[in-house]
Design an enzyme around this catalytic site. Structure first.
Site, PDB file in Angstrom:
ATOM      1  N   ARG A 256     132.555  52.031  27.521  1.00 25.02           N
ATOM      2  CA  ARG A 256     133.035  53.392  27.588  1.00 25.02           C
ATOM      3  C   ARG A 256     132.244  54.616  27.303  1.00 25.02           C
ATOM      4  O   ARG A 256     132.051  55.551  27.734  1.00 25.02           O
ATOM      5  CB  ARG A 256     134.287  53.371  26.462  1.00 25.02           C
ATOM      6  CG  ARG A 256     134.937  54.825  26.301  1.00 25.02           C
ATOM      7  CD  ARG A 256     135.966  54.611  25.298  1.00 25.02           C
ATOM      8  NE  ARG A 256     135.547  54.321  23.837  1.00 25.02           N
ATOM      9  CZ  ARG A 256     136.053  54.362  22.718  1.00 25.02           C
ATOM     10  NH1 ARG A 256     137.420  54.313  23.024  1.00 25.02           N
ATOM     11  NH2 ARG A 256     135.676  53.993  21.748  1.00 25.02           N
TER      12      ARG A 256
ATOM     13  N   SER B  84     133.801  31.908  19.406  1.00 25.68           N
ATOM     14  CA  SER B  84     133.212  31.886  18.037  1.00 25.68           C
ATOM     15  C   SER B  84     131.700  31.644  17.962  1.00 25.68           C
ATOM     16  O   SER B  84     131.048  30.918  18.803  1.00 25.68           O
ATOM     17  CB  SER B  84     134.072  30.648  17.347  1.00 25.68           C
ATOM     18  OG  SER B  84     133.311  30.755  15.846  1.00 25.68           O
ATOM     19  N   GLY B  85     131.102  32.070  16.810  1.00 27.25           N
ATOM     20  CA  GLY B  85     129.655  31.797  16.716  1.00 27.25           C
ATOM     21  C   GLY B  85     129.000  33.240  16.319  1.00 27.25           C
ATOM     22  O   GLY B  85     127.873  33.380  16.000  1.00 27.25           O
TER      23      GLY B  85
ATOM     24  N   LYS C  96     141.714  29.685  18.696  1.00 24.82           N
ATOM     25  CA  LYS C  96     140.557  30.420  18.105  1.00 24.82           C
ATOM     26  C   LYS C  96     141.230  30.823  16.585  1.00 24.82           C
ATOM     27  O   LYS C  96     140.427  31.179  15.594  1.00 24.82           O
ATOM     28  CB  LYS C  96     140.242  31.652  18.828  1.00 24.82           C
ATOM     29  CG  LYS C  96     139.010  32.650  18.186  1.00 24.82           C
ATOM     30  CD  LYS C  96     138.031  31.966  17.810  1.00 24.82           C
ATOM     31  CE  LYS C  96     136.853  32.983  17.111  1.00 24.82           C
ATOM     32  NZ  LYS C  96     136.955  34.017  16.389  1.00 24.82           N
TER      33      LYS C  96
ATOM     34  N   HIS D  13     140.986  28.042  14.252  1.00 25.41           N
ATOM     35  CA  HIS D  13     139.802  27.935  13.860  1.00 25.41           C
ATOM     36  C   HIS D  13     139.105  29.055  12.585  1.00 25.41           C
ATOM     37  O   HIS D  13     138.655  28.551  11.718  1.00 25.41           O
ATOM     38  CB  HIS D  13     138.565  28.094  15.184  1.00 25.41           C
ATOM     39  CG  HIS D  13     137.258  28.535  14.791  1.00 25.41           C
ATOM     40  ND1 HIS D  13     136.965  29.765  14.283  1.00 25.41           N
ATOM     41  CD2 HIS D  13     136.262  27.630  14.819  1.00 25.41           C
ATOM     42  CE1 HIS D  13     135.555  29.602  14.106  1.00 25.41           C
ATOM     43  NE2 HIS D  13     135.125  28.357  14.453  1.00 25.41           N
ATOM     44  N   ASN D  14     139.792  30.092  12.791  1.00 24.48           N
ATOM     45  CA  ASN D  14     139.377  31.083  11.804  1.00 24.48           C
ATOM     46  C   ASN D  14     140.175  30.738  10.464  1.00 24.48           C
ATOM     47  O   ASN D  14     139.444  30.715   9.432  1.00 24.48           O
ATOM     48  CB  ASN D  14     139.762  32.531  12.298  1.00 24.48           C
ATOM     49  CG  ASN D  14     138.867  32.936  13.163  1.00 24.48           C
ATOM     50  OD1 ASN D  14     138.053  32.248  13.921  1.00 24.48           O
ATOM     51  ND2 ASN D  14     138.664  34.379  13.203  1.00 24.48           N
TER      52      ASN D  14
ATOM     53  N   GLU E 174     138.077  28.058   8.842  1.00 24.66           N
ATOM     54  CA  GLU E 174     136.894  28.788   8.409  1.00 24.66           C
ATOM     55  C   GLU E 174     137.283  29.194   6.874  1.00 24.66           C
ATOM     56  O   GLU E 174     136.323  29.203   6.092  1.00 24.66           O
ATOM     57  CB  GLU E 174     136.633  29.582   9.334  1.00 24.66           C
ATOM     58  CG  GLU E 174     135.458  30.524   9.126  1.00 24.66           C
ATOM     59  CD  GLU E 174     135.228  31.782   9.975  1.00 24.66           C
ATOM     60  OE1 GLU E 174     135.234  31.369  11.359  1.00 24.66           O
ATOM     61  OE2 GLU E 174     135.105  32.842   9.515  1.00 24.66           O
TER      62      GLU E 174
ATOM     63  N   HIS F  33     175.240  23.703   0.557  1.00 23.68           N
ATOM     64  CA  HIS F  33     174.703  23.639   1.769  1.00 23.68           C
ATOM     65  C   HIS F  33     174.431  22.169   2.283  1.00 23.68           C
ATOM     66  O   HIS F  33     173.997  21.674   3.359  1.00 23.68           O
ATOM     67  CB  HIS F  33     173.258  24.006   1.510  1.00 23.68           C
ATOM     68  CG  HIS F  33     172.993  25.374   1.071  1.00 23.68           C
ATOM     69  ND1 HIS F  33     173.453  26.191   2.130  1.00 23.68           N
ATOM     70  CD2 HIS F  33     172.756  26.127   0.257  1.00 23.68           C
ATOM     71  CE1 HIS F  33     173.251  27.505   1.664  1.00 23.68           C
ATOM     72  NE2 HIS F  33     172.890  27.441   0.313  1.00 23.68           N
TER      73      HIS F  33
HETATM   74  P1  NBP Z   1     133.908  46.110  17.918  1.00 22.52           P
HETATM   75  O1  NBP Z   1     135.031  45.220  17.697  1.00 22.52           O
HETATM   76  O2  NBP Z   1     133.261  46.870  16.922  1.00 22.52           O
HETATM   77  O3  NBP Z   1     134.320  46.943  19.149  1.00 22.52           O
HETATM   78  C1  NBP Z   1     133.527  48.175  19.642  1.00 22.52           C
HETATM   79  C2  NBP Z   1     133.354  47.882  21.167  1.00 22.52           C
HETATM   80  O4  NBP Z   1     134.826  48.380  21.443  1.00 22.52           O
HETATM   81  C3  NBP Z   1     132.774  49.331  21.766  1.00 22.52           C
HETATM   82  O5  NBP Z   1     132.258  48.827  23.052  1.00 22.52           O
HETATM   83  C4  NBP Z   1     133.620  50.245  21.958  1.00 22.52           C
HETATM   84  O6  NBP Z   1     133.450  51.252  23.056  1.00 22.52           O
HETATM   85  C5  NBP Z   1     134.831  49.476  22.615  1.00 22.52           C
HETATM   86  N1  NBP Z   1     136.029  50.302  22.692  1.00 22.52           N
HETATM   87  C6  NBP Z   1     136.649  50.525  21.532  1.00 22.52           C
HETATM   88 BR1  NBP Z   1     136.345  50.460  19.660  1.00 22.52          BR
HETATM   89  N2  NBP Z   1     138.005  51.295  21.864  1.00 22.52           N
HETATM   90  C7  NBP Z   1     137.831  51.074  23.262  1.00 22.52           C
HETATM   91  C8  NBP Z   1     138.686  51.809  24.387  1.00 22.52           C
HETATM   92  N3  NBP Z   1     139.926  52.300  23.897  1.00 22.52           N
HETATM   93  N4  NBP Z   1     138.297  51.647  25.485  1.00 22.52           N
HETATM   94  C9  NBP Z   1     137.309  51.111  25.704  1.00 22.52           C
HETATM   95  N5  NBP Z   1     136.218  50.719  24.913  1.00 22.52           N
HETATM   96  C10 NBP Z   1     136.935  50.614  23.643  1.00 22.52           C
HETATM   97  O7  NBP Z   1     132.921  45.133  18.722  1.00 22.52           O
HETATM   98  P2  NBP Z   1     132.276  43.645  18.590  1.00 22.52           P
HETATM   99  O8  NBP Z   1     131.960  43.504  17.086  1.00 22.52           O
HETATM  100  O9  NBP Z   1     131.234  43.501  19.602  1.00 22.52           O
HETATM  101  O10 NBP Z   1     133.441  42.815  18.949  1.00 22.52           O
HETATM  102  C11 NBP Z   1     133.889  42.823  20.280  1.00 22.52           C
HETATM  103  C12 NBP Z   1     135.288  41.838  20.207  1.00 22.52           C
HETATM  104  O11 NBP Z   1     134.684  40.705  19.709  1.00 22.52           O
HETATM  105  C13 NBP Z   1     136.247  42.218  18.943  1.00 22.52           C
HETATM  106  O12 NBP Z   1     137.669  41.780  19.571  1.00 22.52           O
HETATM  107  C14 NBP Z   1     135.969  41.337  17.822  1.00 22.52           C
HETATM  108  O13 NBP Z   1     137.176  40.709  17.212  1.00 22.52           O
HETATM  109  C15 NBP Z   1     135.711  39.969  18.678  1.00 22.52           C
HETATM  110  N6  NBP Z   1     134.606  39.052  18.080  1.00 22.52           N
HETATM  111  C16 NBP Z   1     133.540  39.364  17.038  1.00 22.52           C
HETATM  112  C17 NBP Z   1     132.934  38.727  16.486  1.00 22.52           C
HETATM  113  C18 NBP Z   1     131.707  39.253  15.592  1.00 22.52           C
HETATM  114  O14 NBP Z   1     131.056  38.496  14.897  1.00 22.52           O
HETATM  115  N7  NBP Z   1     131.633  40.474  15.435  1.00 22.52           N
HETATM  116  C19 NBP Z   1     133.098  37.292  16.603  1.00 22.52           C
HETATM  117  C20 NBP Z   1     133.870  36.685  17.437  1.00 22.52           C
HETATM  118  C21 NBP Z   1     134.842  37.726  18.126  1.00 22.52           C
HETATM  119  P3  NBP Z   1     132.379  52.587  22.640  1.00 22.52           P
HETATM  120  O15 NBP Z   1     131.298  52.143  22.577  1.00 22.52           O
HETATM  121  O16 NBP Z   1     132.591  53.495  23.612  1.00 22.52           O
HETATM  122  O17 NBP Z   1     132.903  53.140  21.240  1.00 22.52           O
END
Ligand code: NBP
Length: 474
Positions: free
Chosen positions: A33, A128-129, A182, A185-186, A189, A450
């Site tokens: 974005r 995950s990871g 998933k 899994h959490n 965890e 009951h």
């Molecule tokens: P974040 O969860 O912090 O999200 C940031 C991203 O979302 C940026 O690219 C941001 O764009 C974009 N975004 C948002 Br906020 N609102 C938006 C919208 N309305 N339209 C378009 N883009 C939008 O990122 P992350 O930590 O990389 O995690 C990404 C996903 O992976 C999440 O769902 C998270 O739950 C999942 N996940 C994370 C982990 C981990 O360890 N972090 C592990 C497993 C799964 P911008 O740059 O324009 O603000």
């Protein structure tokens, strides 16, 4: 069009996943974005493989070869819906949208149904990871249609963690199946981490320093407890604070936070009627740790033992705690996998539990040697519960003496072990010849008519408690 896969959302997870794809020879369209993030990604990682940067969603879609495959890695919730709304009108029949974020499986079911109506494939996928996994090989848990997996699976399998030559990625079932797996899994965890924390607490009560406990965990990691979380436990316990010279763990605020997937697991389990007591205890333990008001009001007021464990041989205690940890962990897996089985029956997903355990062997946070054994046990045939699988049942029989000693010693010394004790209570519940649930039924009949069943006759019965106390059959 040149890209065979695209990634939308280039925060840490999306960027690392895109790099992993590019490193495996895929041409990856990337879009974020905020365009600056796309530029930063290209600038930093251009040399790692073939990326096609896009400034608009239209450009992004045009750069993808058909069927277009788009992985969304944005903040779960409204962010995901916003991206889908932008993307869907630009896609064509048969194109595939993958949501790799931590979506609630009900949202995934809703999105899948809506997109199916307009001819698009939607694949809710657990990944995950953490950030390292996304880059080096995560565990990938895809739902969605079998047709979409045929077009997508080989790409996902190429970037997943590999264990014994097999990718930690396989089709789990339609619509929300991947995100459900998933979520559980959490939940597991959470339980794993709670058990580890309790093990450390008991070891501390026995006088082990953080460094000595680290050594114990390192040793455990060479045996049956070998797992990512045990490995990093040794790392965290070993960390010394640079300014004070004290173990870092003693300086960290003792209030555990949560993002909500553990809570989802428990909420869903309540609705399905599956007792995931160890996961629930772990979620509650985090909430209790963070309840400053209650803790401050209680500390120094509520009396109890001072955490002095009865004098025991130190090695014996360490071995007992190891066995309590293994046994409790097995109960958490049994409960979590049972939750997946129940949901799979409820939603007609056909999830294969052996496959679930196989996907968790590598890449993900709960990866552990034990999962190979669990996967093999489920592969033999349908199990009513993991606990009765031959090798697990034998393992529990062997370790339960130690497990009981740890729970009893902790209770006597006033060391809270909600995870260990709830796991043991579950074990004793399911193996019981008779449960006091009979009395609960009697009480329910007394105050609410009951009714109850009888062990010696068919049918529903009611005692006329406020009349002559005779029994009627209904
Ligand atoms: P974040 O969860 O912090 O999200 C940031 C991203 O979302 C940026 O690219 C941001 O764009 C974009 N975004 C948002 Br906020 N609102 C938006 C919208 N309305 N339209 C378009 N883009 C939008 O990122 P992350 O930590 O990389 O995690 C990404 C996903 O992976 C999440 O769902 C998270 O739950 C999942 N996940 C994370 C982990 C981990 O360890 N972090 C592990 C497993 C799964 P911008 O740059 O324009 O603000």
């Amino acid at each position: 069009a040149t890209a065979n896969i695209g990634v939308i959302g280039l925060a840490v997870m999306g960027s690392n996943l895109a790099r992993n794809l590019a490193r495996h020879g895929h041409t990856v369209a990337v879009f974020n974005r905020t365009h600056a993030r796309t530029l930063a990604h290209l600038e930093a990682h251009r040399a790692e493989g073939a990326f096609v940067g896009a400034e608009t969603v239209e450009e992004f879609v045009d750069s993808l070869i058909r069927p277009r495959r788009v992985i969304i890695m944005v903040q779960a919730g409204p962010g995901t819906d916003a991206v889908i709304d932008q993307l869907a009108p630009l896609l064509e029949e048969g194109d595939i949208i993958v949501d790799g974020g931590n979506a609630h499986f009900e949202d995934t079911r809703r999105r899948e149904a809506r997109l199916r109506e307009i001819g698009l494939q939607f694949v809710g996928t657990g990944i995950s990871g953490g950030e390292v996994g996304a880059l080096e090989g995560p565990s990938i848990m895809p739902g969605g249609s079998a047709e979409s997996y045929a077009a997508l699976g080989p790409i996902l399998e190429s970037i997943a963690a590999q264990v014994d030559g097999e990718p930690c990625c396989a089709h789990l079932g339609p619509d929300g199946a991947g995100h459900f797996v998933k979520m559980v899994h959490n939940g597991i965890e959470y339980a794993d981490m709670q058990f580890i924390a309790e093990a450390y607490d008991v070891l501390s009560a026995a006088g082990l320093t953080a460094a000595e406990a680290a050594e114990v965990f390192r040793e455990w990691n060479t045996g049956e407890l070998d797992s990512f979380l045990i490995e990093i436990t040794a790392e965290v316990l070993d960390q010394v604070d640079a300014t004070t010279g004290r173990p870092l763990v003693e300086l960290i605020v003792d209030a555990a936070e949560q993002k909500g997937t553990g809570r989802w697991t428990v909420q869903t389990a309540l609705e399905l009627g599956v007792p995931v007591s160890t996961i629930a205890e772990s979620v509650f333990a985090r909430s209790a740790s963070g309840d400053r008001t209650v803790r401050e009001a209680s500390r120094g007021v509520l009396t109890g033992p001072d955490r002095t464990l009865p004098a025991v041989d130190r090695q014996q205690l360490v071995d007992d705690v190891r066995d309590a940890l293994w046994s409790s962990k097995v109960v958490a897996y049994a409960q979590g996998l049972e939750q997946i089985r129940k949901a799979s029956d409820e939603y007609h997903w056909g999830v294969d539990i052996a496959t679930v355990a196989r996907l968790w062997r590598g890449g993900c946070i709960i990866r552990a040697r034990l999962l190979k054994q669990i996967s093999e046990e489920y592969a033999v045939g349908r199990l009513a519960t993991l606990l009765v699988a031959p090798s697990i049942q034998a393992g529990l029989a062997e370790r339960q003496g130690a497990w009981r000693r740890v729970v009893a010693a902790a209770a006597t010394a006033g060391v809270p072990v909600p995870g260990f004790s709830s796991a043991l209570a579950y074990y004793d519940t399911v193996r019981a010849e008779r449960l006091p649930a009979a009395l609960v039924q009697g009480l329910r009949d007394n105050f609410g008519a009951h009714t109850y069943g009888r062990i010696d006759r068919e049918g529903a019965f009611h005692t006329l408690w406020s009349a002559d106390r005779s029994e009627v059959q209904l």
